[in-house]
Design a protein around this motif. Structure first.
Motif, PDB file in Angstrom:
ATOM      1  N   SER A   1       0.994  -1.117  -0.128  1.00 29.81           N
ATOM      2  CA  SER A   1       0.094   0.085   0.082  1.00 29.81           C
ATOM      3  C   SER A   1       0.768   1.212  -0.088  1.00 29.81           C
ATOM      4  N   LEU A   2       0.803   2.227  -1.125  1.00 30.41           N
ATOM      5  CA  LEU A   2       1.447   3.242  -1.177  1.00 30.41           C
ATOM      6  C   LEU A   2       0.800   4.499  -1.153  1.00 30.41           C
ATOM      7  N   ILE A   3       1.067   5.544  -0.627  1.00 30.86           N
ATOM      8  CA  ILE A   3       0.783   6.926  -0.658  1.00 30.86           C
ATOM      9  C   ILE A   3       1.989   7.824  -1.070  1.00 30.86           C
ATOM     10  N   VAL A   4       1.774   8.583  -2.084  1.00 28.79           N
ATOM     11  CA  VAL A   4       3.048   9.750  -2.328  1.00 28.79           C
ATOM     12  C   VAL A   4       2.215  10.844  -2.594  1.00 28.79           C
ATOM     13  N   ALA A   5       2.719  12.009  -1.970  1.00 28.69           N
ATOM     14  CA  ALA A   5       2.003  13.299  -1.863  1.00 28.69           C
ATOM     15  C   ALA A   5       3.006  14.567  -2.050  1.00 28.69           C
ATOM     16  N   PRO A   6       2.564  15.547  -2.456  1.00 29.64           N
ATOM     17  CA  PRO A   6       3.660  16.491  -2.703  1.00 29.64           C
ATOM     18  C   PRO A   6       3.783  17.405  -1.637  1.00 29.64           C
ATOM     19  N   HIS A   7       5.317  17.842  -1.446  1.00 24.66           N
ATOM     20  CA  HIS A   7       5.545  18.472  -0.380  1.00 24.66           C
ATOM     21  C   HIS A   7       5.994  20.042  -0.922  1.00 24.66           C
ATOM     22  N   GLY A   8       4.832  20.678  -0.724  1.00 21.98           N
ATOM     23  CA  GLY A   8       4.960  22.117  -1.430  1.00 21.98           C
ATOM     24  C   GLY A   8       4.674  22.065  -2.713  1.00 21.98           C
ATOM     25  N   ASP A   9       4.911  23.056  -3.791  1.00 27.03           N
ATOM     26  CA  ASP A   9       4.682  22.993  -5.011  1.00 27.03           C
ATOM     27  C   ASP A   9       5.747  22.850  -6.071  1.00 27.03           C
ATOM     28  N   ASP A  10       6.521  21.884  -5.670  1.00 28.32           N
ATOM     29  CA  ASP A  10       7.873  21.608  -6.524  1.00 28.32           C
ATOM     30  C   ASP A  10       7.369  21.163  -7.618  1.00 28.32           C
ATOM     31  N   PRO A  11       7.820  21.299  -8.986  1.00 31.16           N
ATOM     32  CA  PRO A  11       7.569  20.802 -10.307  1.00 31.16           C
ATOM     33  C   PRO A  11       7.925  19.713 -10.447  1.00 31.16           C
ATOM     34  N   ARG A  12       9.086  19.128  -9.821  1.00 32.34           N
ATOM     35  CA  ARG A  12       9.456  17.843  -9.802  1.00 32.34           C
ATOM     36  C   ARG A  12       8.608  16.655  -9.628  1.00 32.34           C
ATOM     37  N   PHE A  13       7.585  17.071  -8.935  1.00 29.04           N
ATOM     38  CA  PHE A  13       6.514  16.178  -8.374  1.00 29.04           C
ATOM     39  C   PHE A  13       5.786  15.331  -9.337  1.00 29.04           C
ATOM     40  N   GLY A  14       5.474  15.984 -10.248  1.00 27.67           N
ATOM     41  CA  GLY A  14       4.782  15.437 -11.584  1.00 27.67           C
ATOM     42  C   GLY A  14       5.617  14.393 -12.224  1.00 27.67           C
ATOM     43  N   GLY A  15       7.119  14.755 -12.609  1.00 27.87           N
ATOM     44  CA  GLY A  15       7.778  13.834 -12.940  1.00 27.87           C
ATOM     45  C   GLY A  15       8.061  12.683 -12.232  1.00 27.87           C
ATOM     46  N   LEU A  16       8.133  12.767 -10.799  1.00 26.74           N
ATOM     47  CA  LEU A  16       8.214  11.444  -9.868  1.00 26.74           C
ATOM     48  C   LEU A  16       6.961  10.725 -10.142  1.00 26.74           C
ATOM     49  N   VAL A  17       5.640  11.243  -9.975  1.00 30.38           N
ATOM     50  CA  VAL A  17       4.452  10.314 -10.375  1.00 30.38           C
ATOM     51  C   VAL A  17       4.450   9.707 -11.400  1.00 30.38           C
ATOM     52  N   ASP A  18       4.914  10.401 -12.312  1.00 29.22           N
ATOM     53  CA  ASP A  18       5.085   9.700 -13.914  1.00 29.22           C
ATOM     54  C   ASP A  18       6.028   8.351 -13.778  1.00 29.22           C
ATOM     55  N   GLU A  19       7.037   8.541 -13.152  1.00 30.22           N
ATOM     56  CA  GLU A  19       8.084   7.613 -12.933  1.00 30.22           C
ATOM     57  C   GLU A  19       7.619   6.587 -12.182  1.00 30.22           C
ATOM     58  N   ILE A  20       7.103   6.701 -11.027  1.00 29.06           N
ATOM     59  CA  ILE A  20       6.421   5.916 -10.191  1.00 29.06           C
ATOM     60  C   ILE A  20       5.263   4.811 -10.747  1.00 29.06           C
ATOM     61  N   VAL A  21       4.515   5.563 -11.633  1.00 22.43           N
ATOM     62  CA  VAL A  21       3.417   5.036 -12.602  1.00 22.43           C
ATOM     63  C   VAL A  21       4.152   4.144 -13.442  1.00 22.43           C
ATOM     64  N   ARG A  22       5.200   4.518 -14.104  1.00 21.59           N
ATOM     65  CA  ARG A  22       5.777   3.460 -15.183  1.00 21.59           C
ATOM     66  C   ARG A  22       6.365   2.486 -14.444  1.00 21.59           C
ATOM     67  N   MET A  23       7.098   2.581 -13.521  1.00 19.27           N
ATOM     68  CA  MET A  23       7.682   1.465 -12.525  1.00 19.27           C
ATOM     69  C   MET A  23       6.495   0.399 -12.134  1.00 19.27           C
ATOM     70  N   ALA A  24       5.335   0.854 -11.774  1.00 20.28           N
ATOM     71  CA  ALA A  24       4.210  -0.090 -11.645  1.00 20.28           C
ATOM     72  C   ALA A  24       3.760  -0.754 -12.846  1.00 20.28           C
ATOM     73  N   LEU A  25       3.669  -0.024 -13.903  1.00 17.30           N
ATOM     74  CA  LEU A  25       3.216  -0.506 -15.090  1.00 17.30           C
ATOM     75  C   LEU A  25       4.232  -1.539 -15.561  1.00 17.30           C
ATOM     76  N   ALA A  26       5.463  -1.630 -15.351  1.00 19.12           N
ATOM     77  CA  ALA A  26       6.476  -2.400 -15.910  1.00 19.12           C
ATOM     78  C   ALA A  26       6.502  -3.676 -15.008  1.00 19.12           C
ATOM     79  N   ALA A  27       5.890  -3.654 -13.848  1.00 20.03           N
ATOM     80  CA  ALA A  27       6.015  -5.046 -12.966  1.00 20.03           C
ATOM     81  C   ALA A  27       4.859  -6.038 -13.593  1.00 20.03           C
ATOM     82  N   PRO A  28       5.274  -7.125 -13.114  1.00 21.23           N
ATOM     83  CA  PRO A  28       4.305  -8.278 -13.594  1.00 21.23           C
ATOM     84  C   PRO A  28       2.847  -8.048 -13.310  1.00 21.23           C
ATOM     85  N   SER A  29       2.068  -8.310 -14.284  1.00 19.14           N
ATOM     86  CA  SER A  29       0.590  -7.878 -14.464  1.00 19.14           C
ATOM     87  C   SER A  29       0.345  -6.390 -13.995  1.00 19.14           C
TER      88      SER A  29
END
Length: 387
Positions: A195-223
């Motif tokens: 179970s995972l929660i990832v939330a922004p700390h402030g309004d750093d523009p890097r957060f959107g890229g991090l979410v995209d990266e985590i989602v791509r990691m999850a999509l690459a996992a089995p099933s």
């Protein structure tokens, strides 16, 4: 028209697209946002009552949906509660259903449910926003995602006691038709349910890229990390499932004894149809089970990313290491357990748009939020926080 806003916005059928900030549409000013969470959910987890907590959280969505005659509206399940938005014309009915659910939760489950509502314009006046996107988990099942910081801000305000709804009218009961909990826990196939929660700390523009990266990691996992598959679906422990569904059924005004008989009959009928893959009328048990797995909401975004993943311990380690490297602009919490669980809202067994809320069976999002709070302190902004 404002009342038709939600149905008019595009549907994205790729989760990676649904979490991109540029795809979100601001809610109309005259809409209302509702929030709920179980007070003391961490203690309920320790008592082994997390399934009941999930039922109450999903019950909020069922109660509001039924009060609106099941017209589409944006909502998100948070494990120990739910958030949603409705048009101004639907606000009175939704507020009444939310208040009734709070009273019912206290009386029937002995769980105190915090409930609050606020006009969207007041969130904007506080410098936040509420934006929404529609994500098509399948062609038949659509979930909402939220962005803009407004839900997280409102949650914090509600937990300070602001915008609380008054008690329901005497004798008011929520309509929980379609709410059920007949599926058993789904054991991890890859090693752990994360179970995972990832939330922004402030309004750093890097957060959107991090979410995209985590989602791509999850999509690459089995099933793609799916914790609910056709192979993992099984019937629930009859004692617990019947007791919970009987409690839900009492909202219709029947006695506890009659509710238990009805819940037991429905459970038995469901088991027979599932095991034998029967068809009757417009219902096909095999197709229904396939849709349950496909429609499950194991990933979502509501001012932060929230996922329940079936993954290997090594994958969980890598994911947590990546998040640890981003702690200067992202708050996160994770919790590992052995199984996932479902709580279902099925308005019609012959229609394929039924929704199935996924959480970890060992404490899930509540324990992930507790881990986030321990790591970052009480000031951590999270889409769902341990009560």
């Amino acid at each position: 028209m404002s009342s038709n806003f939600y149905e008019s916005i595009p549907i994205f059928d790729e989760f990676a697209e649904a979490v991109r900030p540029e795809n979100y549409c601001p809610l109309p000013d005259d809409w209302m946002v509702g929030f709920s969470d179980v007070v003391g959910s961490t203690q309920a987890v320790a008592q082994g009552r997390y399934k009941a907590v999930n039922v109450v959280g999903a019950g909020v969505i069922a109660a509001v949906a039924n009060a609106l005659d099941r017209r589409p509206f944006p909502f998100v399940f948070g494990g120990d509660g739910a958030s949603f938005a409705v048009s101004g014309s639907d606000a009175p009915a939704a507020s009444a259903a939310l208040a009734a659910m709070a009273d019912f939760s206290h009386d029937e489950f002995q769980l105190d449910l915090r409930v609050a509502t606020i006009p969207v314009r007041e969130i904007r006046a506080a410098g936040r926003d509420v934006k929404v996107v529609r994500y098509g988990a399948t062609p038949h099942c659509v979930y909402a995602m939220f962005d803009g910081g407004g839900l997280s801000w409102f949650e914090a305000e509600a937990k300070r006691g602001r915008y609380a709804l008054p008690p329901a009218a005497p004798g008011a009961k929520p309509d929980l038709s379609g709410l059920s909990c007949r599926w058993g826990v789904a054991r991890a196939k890859q090693g752990v349910i994360l179970s995972l929660i990832v939330a922004p700390h402030g309004d750093d523009p890097r957060f959107g890229g991090l979410v995209d990266e985590i989602v791509r990691m999850a999509l690459a996992a089995p099933s793609s990390g799916r914790p609910i598959t056709l192979g993992s679906l099984g019937v629930a422990n009859p004692g617990k499932a019947i007791a919970l569904e009987a409690a839900v059924t009492t909202a219709s005004g029947v006695s506890h004894a009659r509710a238990r008989v009805s819940a037991a009959a429905n459970y038995l009928l469901g088991v027979i149809f599932h095991v034998l893959k029967l068809k009757a009328g417009g219902f096909d048990a095999a197709l229904y089970a396939s849709d349950v797995a496909a429609n499950a909401d194991f990933r979502k975004f509501d001012d932060g990313l929230r996922m329940t993943l079936d993954c290997s311990p090594a994958f969980a380690d890598a994911l947590e290491a990546r998040l640890a490297a981003a702690e200067d602009y992202a708050n996160w919490g994770a919790f590992r357990q052995e199984a996932a669980q479902l709580t279902c809202f099925v308005p019609s067994i012959t229609e394929r748009g039924h929704v199935h809320f996924v959480d970890g069976a060992g404490g899930g999002y509540t324990m992930a939020a507790k881990a986030m709070k321990a790591r970052f302190g009480g000031g951590a902004a999270a889409p769902a926080t341990a009560a």
